[in-house]
Design an enzyme around this catalytic site. Structure first.
Site, PDB file in Angstrom:
ATOM      1  CB  SER B  13      11.707  22.237 -17.305  1.00 38.02           C
ATOM      2  OG  SER B  13      11.398  22.339 -15.935  1.00 38.02           O
ATOM      3  CG  PHE B  15      13.418  31.296 -17.603  1.00 37.81           C
ATOM      4  CD1 PHE B  15      12.682  30.650 -18.589  1.00 37.81           C
ATOM      5  CD2 PHE B  15      12.858  32.415 -16.991  1.00 37.81           C
ATOM      6  CE1 PHE B  15      11.417  31.106 -18.965  1.00 37.81           C
ATOM      7  CE2 PHE B  15      11.607  32.872 -17.363  1.00 37.81           C
ATOM      8  CZ  PHE B  15      10.887  32.229 -18.345  1.00 37.81           C
ATOM      9  CB  THR B  16      18.819  28.999 -14.489  1.00 41.31           C
ATOM     10  OG1 THR B  16      18.190  30.186 -14.007  1.00 41.31           O
ATOM     11  CG2 THR B  16      20.301  29.107 -14.283  1.00 41.31           C
ATOM     12  CB  CYS B 148      21.693  37.657 -11.246  1.00 41.19           C
ATOM     13  SG  CYS B 148      20.125  37.683 -10.380  1.00 41.19           S
ATOM     14  CG  ASN B 311      18.987  38.007 -15.500  1.00 44.49           C
ATOM     15  OD1 ASN B 311      18.911  38.484 -16.630  1.00 44.49           O
ATOM     16  ND2 ASN B 311      18.045  37.248 -14.989  1.00 44.49           N
TER      17      ASN B 311
END
Lengths: 347, 347, 347, 347
Positions: B13, B15-16, B148, B311
């Site tokens: 859930s 972002f990545t 990143c 990123n």
């Protein structure tokens, strides 16, 4: 008010010119007598600067200069050196916001610019940053307001020289981030919103002309790189400094307090809590304030200095009015009291 | 397709995690079997990731792991080292996107993090950047996808080591600019839109943990500072490098061509015309591409290296899928073909 | 200054509270005696509001109210109705920036809010917009500062009622676009920068509570929809109006001139040249100005009215100070002279 | 691939042209044979479109058209009607992205544009939106891809006509918010970043030419107003609809499901939880998806319909490729599978 000074703004339709109009219009000791523009003659100043829609003034021909006490020149580089006689005929005090009179010698202009038409005036001209050159500004006839990125850098590093933490031989990398107003009102493909928004763009990777000002006024060669980022106003200089010996936080606090403790427009921000722990352009947007701060990186023997200004204010129009205040013996903060906004978006 | 690999995303859930779902869903060789989320169990993945509203999948409890071919862990630092046995029970190949298995020794975790629970696995884990570690990834069981900001920096500087322009003893300042997605989906006052928009904010002035990765994989100590700027995706590393001897442009072009000429995701951008003359996050937003470039500053004996990635992609999810492609012997670019957009706003 | 009024700001750590502190601090007739905050007691006001770092003041406990001339309440809805007795004990004049005293009857609060604890005070409370209610504000004890979106709408439409172009029976659609500061300093996932930047998001598709204010003060039911867009400050109301008969431009210019010709904070912008031809939030950001304008669409028998304010200023804190100026018989523009900036980014 | 179609893009250096190149380059059935540009002849396509730096193709003279299967014209309005014979000589299928062939009669062009040079072709040309005109596109020779703002509006309202909720006589206000890419790559002062960022600007208050398309294809006169807001891509149409009788949510869900349930690019979003509860340009940025949704406002007998597309994709280049897929009998989604990003900044 019998004591009011009259002022004109040459090049008043550009961003910096509009900022000068705003400041002078709200200044208790100045009255704007003239605002010139080649392209917008007879238009109201509000036509170009929507924030000045209430101001009852129209642009006039820059060739017909009225006689005033102070003339502010917000023209592109090269114009002032060409028109300086007319400017000085029209006004006792000329404040030039271009680079035309910032450096002291013709050789520097040969190296960094395309030479100089009036080298005879370079000695007479006084560089403003008031914070480094206040005494010379008193009564000055010709004032050269400092460059925005140079100003941010010099303000950040000067206390280290004052306190003998730096001598001028050290390695210093200055990585600057600036907003789109530095490009001026002209535009072009790179400045168009679709191409310019959301960027981190190396726009002066090396060789930026403001290096010359930094070298002259700090006696320091810096490795200087400027990036364009997504804001309209603001210049943030991150100075990566490698002092010869160890430095302590207490020393740094002392250095910044000694240099700026009595300065009306400077504040030191270094750590502490909250969201805004270091200098940020947002915190000074619209104001003549400068913020400086620092952090130590002992593992790399590095000192990181942060400096933030509004390039349109402390970096140009605000600084110019500040310098005029000093030159005329007025209250230094007159007309420059605005405290800025919170929150503010991309300033 | 009988040859499809099954995959699960733990921590889907965030972002990545969402980016992994997007990539795996469009990948010709993978089928997403499971997406876990503690907070959003039973919600559709589109509830959290509006771009995935067409995807027919619901979050499940991270404690109930299905047996799959590859498990991608997109959990906060510390979770993977705690749950690694369960992850390895569930999948032959584990790709961890956190920092938990990036460094090689317990001592490093003691120095940069809060120690490590499973130092026994550190040697087994393979670091992914495929560009520097491709051979070790082939058939790897446990892959640690790089950080990143470290990725951006390593990609920029590695060709200089390959070409013996740098040896590791030089002074290197790395000034990084990153977007708000690096802060994750969690939020907090500093990440709120009114406070976060339009900023140039020193958010890791010194001591950023990614220094450890750079030191390990380049053998170089860097003076590292990270700024937050107004974009959502993107990391741009400006590396100010001071080589021992003089360097020529031709040498640099050669170095970058030798290192990246055959790399499917790397391109070198240095000058030329147009608006985009150097690496920019906008030019790679949404893609697994990395851009690197350079400029010489002979007066300061400086070499400036620019590096830009997304990123979320080359800096995490894209890189993880790339590593999985290598580990399983698939086409390296499979599922990673998206070329990015132009124009794009704040990416 | 013997004539200075003392003021306190309750709820001073929020966005609106900070704006009040800024305005009162720069106001020639006010002195800030107290700024309260439950969460940030003993912190400096600059901790929350970086633009106020120069202000020497710390937050105090909201339960310990000092006796002052004017108390400004910048608390969430519901707090003022609960604490009104304490507020009125502490100050002769209370200016409430919440919705708690804006409407006149308990029935309205039952319909639009969760009822009201102190209906006995609703008649006494005077609604501020000074532009529509100036006379009642003179000497008022309890002032309810108007809602931002209602203010934008009312300012846009009121001249049409004054000039009998609208009677109140017409179809009116109001489509409002607002910045992120309307959500306050609290945050949450929807307000986080990655989710909130670059949006056009229907955040109050129907049923926005400000409809009640518009209905009460214009006698008009409006079809009201609010969108969140990417700016921090600003509210722009586009009112699609269908008058009964034909309307001419000259009539409209007359109507707006009659209503606002003498208003110090209102200006009418409708066509003309340049970039800014209609009201825009950017043109008034940071100021107490409101811009209104219009365009005719004869083919659809439609009149489009545009209205733009800074929601933090004319929409709350600025309006509140304006109302206090009127209530105390001060110069209306005192402390509200800031003209705004050009250029300015996302305001 | 023996079955690949060759394609050329005329006007390939503009934003829409670049998007076409990107889509065709990634399309399994197309091969880009030619990309023309008057201004950038011999430059690589990556010179203008940084996302296409990997593409090995140079712009050529638009006067030297190669023979291809499909020619996409991404030229300014007026060019296609002038060059249509050359276009049709060069290609069996011409897809025009300008307005030149969207309307059916010369009278319409006299009313909304500056007349038409080739009225003889207006009947032959088929309007694409595939969602409303799919059957006519099959085998079409000359396809006129719909306008972005018209597309957003038509997609939002069409299901209401299909379901007889609207007949065409109703009052409908359409308030559109668009990004800066609609202005094209040209620029100008109003599009420069300092003036364009952070705005809510009425840029077509009345009389927008896309009204003509809406009127032709929906049979509905709309009160249409377009605002520019701070994003690069995206068009969001908010349609304020006043149906004759009462409407229920269930009916609306049925209407949208009936119209779009089988459409590969359409989805209905109306309420539900999470951050993205209604259509938003961010949720479809970079994709060929359209989102539609609605909310009822019974007190005002109003139905609010929201519609969001990427103006560069579903609003132009994506739609054009979709139409070409239909015309050639290919898989409709071929080359258009990209799902979009989350998070994404200002798209």
């Amino acid at each position: 008010m019998t004591d009011t000074y009259t002022a004109s703004v040459v090049g008043a339709s550009g961003f910096t010119g509009g900022e000068l109009l705003r400041l002078l219009n709200g200044h208790p000791e100045f009255e704007v007598a003239q605002a010139t523009s080649r392209s917008y003659e007879r238009k109201t100043v509000g036509h170009q600067h929507p924030n000045l829609r209430n101001m009852d003034l129209r642009f006039t021909d820059p060739q017909d200069l009225e006689s005033v006490d102070v003339l502010f020149a917000a023209t592109p580089h090269g114009v002032s050196m060409e028109r300086i006689d007319a400017f000085q005929d029209a006004a006792d005090t000329v404040v030039d916001l271009s680079a035309d009179f910032r450096l002291s010698t013709e050789e520097q202009y040969d190296e960094w610019y395309d030479g100089h038409d009036r080298p005879d005036l370079l000695e007479e001209a006084e560089y403003a940053l008031p914070e480094i050159n206040r005494d010379n500004l008193d009564g000055a006839d010709l004032i050269a307001s400092g460059g925005c990125n140079a100003t941010a850098t010099i303000l950040g590093l000067k206390p280290l020289f004052d306190a003998d933490i730096l001598s001028g031989d050290e390695q210093v990398v200055v990585d600057v981030k600036v907003g789109s107003s530095e490009g001026g009102a002209g535009g072009g493909a790179a400045s168009s919103h679709p191409e310019r928004s959301g960027i981190v763009r190396p726009y002066a990777p090396t060789g930026h002309r403001h290096e010359a000002e930094i070298e002259e006024f700090l006696g320091l060669s810096v490795s200087f790189t400027v990036h364009a980022v997504d804001m309209t106003r603001g210049a943030a200089a991150t100075c990566h400094v490698f002092p010869d010996g160890p430095v302590k936080k207490k020393e740094l606090w002392g250095a910044y307090r000694d240099s700026y403790g009595d300065e009306p427009f400077m504040r030191t921000v270094a750590g502490g809590g909250g969201v805004y722990r270091y200098p940020e352009p947002k915190a000074v947007a619209g104001t003549n304030h400068g913020e400086v701060g620092f952090e130590l990186d002992p593992g790399n023997r590095r000192l990181v200095v942060f400096s933030a200004i509004d390039n349109m204010m402390k970096g140009s129009a605000g600084q110019a009015v500040h310098a005029a205040n000093v030159a005329l013996g007025l209250e230094e903060t007159a007309g420059l009291e605005f405290q800025g906004l919170h929150p503010v978006g991309a300033p």
